[in-house]
Enzyme design. Structure first.
Site, PDB file in Angstrom:
ATOM      1  N   ASP A 147     -19.543 -17.887 -35.084  1.00 48.97           N
ATOM      2  CA  ASP A 147     -19.612 -17.720 -33.631  1.00 48.97           C
ATOM      3  C   ASP A 147     -19.980 -19.085 -33.054  1.00 48.97           C
ATOM      4  OD1 ASP A 147     -20.416 -17.285 -30.985  1.00 48.97           O
ATOM      5  OD2 ASP A 147     -21.176 -15.279 -31.404  1.00 48.97           O
ATOM      6  N   LYS A 149     -18.733 -17.402 -21.592  1.00 48.77           N
ATOM      7  CA  LYS A 149     -19.704 -18.481 -21.442  1.00 48.77           C
ATOM      8  C   LYS A 149     -18.989 -19.787 -21.051  1.00 48.77           C
ATOM      9  CE  LYS A 149     -22.263 -15.082 -22.705  1.00 48.77           C
ATOM     10  NZ  LYS A 149     -22.643 -14.832 -24.085  1.00 48.77           N
ATOM     11  N   ARG A 153      -0.145  -4.681 -24.725  1.00 54.83           N
ATOM     12  CA  ARG A 153      -1.235  -4.538 -25.699  1.00 54.83           C
ATOM     13  C   ARG A 153      -0.942  -5.383 -26.942  1.00 54.83           C
ATOM     14  NH1 ARG A 153      -1.526  -0.563 -29.159  1.00 54.83           N
ATOM     15  NH2 ARG A 153      -0.601   1.017 -27.823  1.00 54.83           N
ATOM     16  N   TYR A 164     -26.686 -13.239 -31.776  1.00 51.86           N
ATOM     17  CA  TYR A 164     -26.573 -12.584 -30.478  1.00 51.86           C
ATOM     18  C   TYR A 164     -26.890 -11.084 -30.625  1.00 51.86           C
ATOM     19  CZ  TYR A 164     -24.491 -10.866 -26.187  1.00 51.86           C
ATOM     20  OH  TYR A 164     -24.293 -10.244 -24.996  1.00 51.86           O
TER      21      TYR A 164
HETATM   22  C1  LIG Z   1     -22.596 -13.711 -24.942  1.00 54.07           C
HETATM   23  C2  LIG Z   1     -22.423 -13.903 -26.391  1.00 54.07           C
HETATM   24  C3  LIG Z   1     -21.687 -12.993 -27.158  1.00 54.07           C
HETATM   25  C4  LIG Z   1     -21.071 -11.743 -26.589  1.00 54.07           C
HETATM   26  O1  LIG Z   1     -20.054 -12.049 -25.692  1.00 54.07           O
HETATM   27  P1  LIG Z   1     -19.590 -11.074 -24.504  1.00 54.07           P
HETATM   28  O2  LIG Z   1     -18.507 -11.858 -23.849  1.00 54.07           O
HETATM   29  O3  LIG Z   1     -20.778 -10.819 -23.638  1.00 54.07           O
HETATM   30  O4  LIG Z   1     -19.097  -9.823 -25.145  1.00 54.07           O
HETATM   31  C5  LIG Z   1     -21.530 -13.264 -28.507  1.00 54.07           C
HETATM   32  N1  LIG Z   1     -22.095 -14.355 -29.078  1.00 54.07           N
HETATM   33  C6  LIG Z   1     -22.812 -15.224 -28.368  1.00 54.07           C
HETATM   34  C7  LIG Z   1     -23.409 -16.418 -29.057  1.00 54.07           C
HETATM   35  C8  LIG Z   1     -23.014 -15.043 -27.010  1.00 54.07           C
HETATM   36  O5  LIG Z   1     -23.748 -15.927 -26.317  1.00 54.07           O
END
Ligand SMILES: *Cc1c(COP(=O)(O)O)cnc(C)c1O
Length: 436
Positions: free
Chosen positions: A213, A238, A78, A131
């Site tokens: 992000d 992604k 962890r 998001y």
């Molecule tokens: C998919 C996404 C998230 C969340 O990510 P997860 O891996 O599904 O928790 C956050 N920000 C953006 C821009 C995303 O496309």
């Protein structure tokens, strides 16, 4: 043991990230000569002796300063694990970050980072739209901890943002949280302007952090740390993972901020697991190839869509001729337009649905950044919790379709799009478009 910086240069010349993704931070001698690091599928690590265990815990809990020659040892998965440490060292290379942390999901990276850097009474200024999960966390979860979220439209000028920040009680602003390009409109936010705002409102007692992000264009086509960001976040589900077969996340920053973020990760237990970490390392080897191929195809497809009679409008980062402000941000921040395309089909929800239902090669699914192309309807799927009035304000229309272009042959993708347009019924859609 893991920072093998000497692997990163030849004759003093730094090597590029794509050249280092197969080997950086790992020495085959550690694992019987295995060219790839094994998956360290273990929960705990054996100490050589009790003194070593004591020393590792002193460092882990910050009970004393790390000695100049001393290295943090492995304790428990962890806190740290070799599979994740190698991955994290490799992730740093793309963004030019000092340190990285991997997480169980993009939301784990976002929520852990925000909880680490914010406290009751703080205000987060954030771009909109973000998001859906981030939106909910900012507006509903943080509120429970006395933290307020104030949104601004991507079209807000630096002067409007400054007025918003200046309207807050002194000392309350703690973070500017930005997602750019915005999903699903591809609207860009000026990171340099946000960084300048954060610096203007920072005091030694109360620094204001810019957190970005970077899931949509990073880490290959946009590097927010170079434009003044303090922390970069990813949904590694992604592009980083890139095969639609795992859920993971990442945070990158300076050593000082990563210390706070990693401490929160330790106590929330939001770290990535070793097997997923190993899969991400495999994905990183082809990251640039995949992202470049997808972006090249997306450019072709976006240009083709723009001249299609059933397309009212495209939202793509090289289709910004009519927005000099956006074009200027694109030129300063982005190295390529990426592979996310949105477009308005002529008609409304009915035409959009008929189109989506007719696709054959392109799959109807949310998520993005995988090897396979995906299509979805933002108004009723990814952004359905936003009221129609707010959707309208954000530029999300019922006829909008979002595409994530993968690595298939672009001609095959256009063949599929083409037959889906035919299925919509050319005559009907054009007649309806003429009526409005
Ligand atoms: C998919 C996404 C998230 C969340 O990510 P997860 O891996 O599904 O928790 C956050 N920000 C953006 C821009 C995303 O496309």
């Amino acid at each position: 043991m893991l920072n093998q910086q000497d692997h990163a240069h030849i004759g003093g010349q730094p090597l590029r990230p794509e050249s280092l993704m197969m080997s950086y931070g790992y020495t085959p001698a550690w694992s019987e000569g295995a060219i790839k690091p094994p998956i360290f599928q273990t929960s705990t690590f054996v100490f050589k002796n009790a003194e070593e265990g004591k020393a590792f815990f002193e460092l882990a809990y910050g009970l004393r300063q790390q000695g100049p020659e001393e290295e943090m040892g492995l304790i428990y998965s962890r806190l740290n694990n070799p599979s994740l440490e190698i991955l994290e060292n490799r992730l740093c290379l793309w963004d030019g970050a000092e340190e990285a942390a991997s997480f169980a999901s993009g939301m784990a990276a976002i929520s852990t980072t925000l909880l680490a850097l914010l406290q009751p009474g703080d205000v987060v200024l954030h771009s909109e739209p973000v998001y859906g999960g981030s939106d909910f966390f900012l507006k509903n979860v943080l509120r429970k901890f006395g933290i307020e979220a104030v949104g601004f439209r991507p079209t807000a000028t630096p002067q409007e943002m400054e007025a918003l920040a200046a309207s807050l009680a002194p000392g309350r602003l703690a973070m500017v949280f930005v997602e750019t390009p915005a999903n699903p409109t591809n609207h860009l936010v000026d990171l340099e302007a946000c960084a300048a705002l954060a610096r203007r409102h920072s005091t030694p007692e109360k620094p204001v952090r810019l957190v970005v992000d970077n899931t949509f264009l990073g880490p290959v086509f946009q590097h927010p740390l170079r434009h003044g960001a303090d922390v970069v976040l990813y949904s590694a589900t992604k592009f980083l993972g890139g095969h639609s077969d795992l859920i993971a996340g990442a945070a990158l920053s300076s050593h000082a901020l990563m210390k706070e973020i990693k401490a929160m990760r330790t106590f929330m237990g939001t770290m990535c697991d070793p097997n997923t970490g190993w899969m991400l390392m495999r994905s990183l080897e082809t990251l640039k190839l995949r992202m470049e191929r997808a972006a090249t195809s997306a450019q072709l497809i976006a240009d083709w869509l723009r001249q299609h009679p059933l397309v009212a409008r495209t939202y793509y980062l090289t289709h910004l001729e009519h927005c000099p402000v956006q074009q200027d941000i694109y030129q300063r921040h982005c190295l390529a337009p990426g592979s996310m395309i949105s477009f308005d089909i002529r008609g409304g929800e009915a035409e959009a649905f008929r189109f989506l239902n007719a696709l054959r090669l392109i799959k109807l699914a949310v998520s993005l950044g995988g090897t396979e192309s995906l299509a979805e309807h933002p108004a009723t799927m990814t952004h359905s919790d936003i009221t129609p009035a707010e959707q309208h304000e954000m530029g999300i229309s019922p006829q909008m379709i979002r595409l994530s272009i993968g690595v298939e042959d672009p001609q095959d993708l256009m063949l599929d799009l083409s037959q889906a347009f035919e299925a919509v019924g050319v005559g009907q859609a054009v007649r309806e478009a003429a009526e409005v």
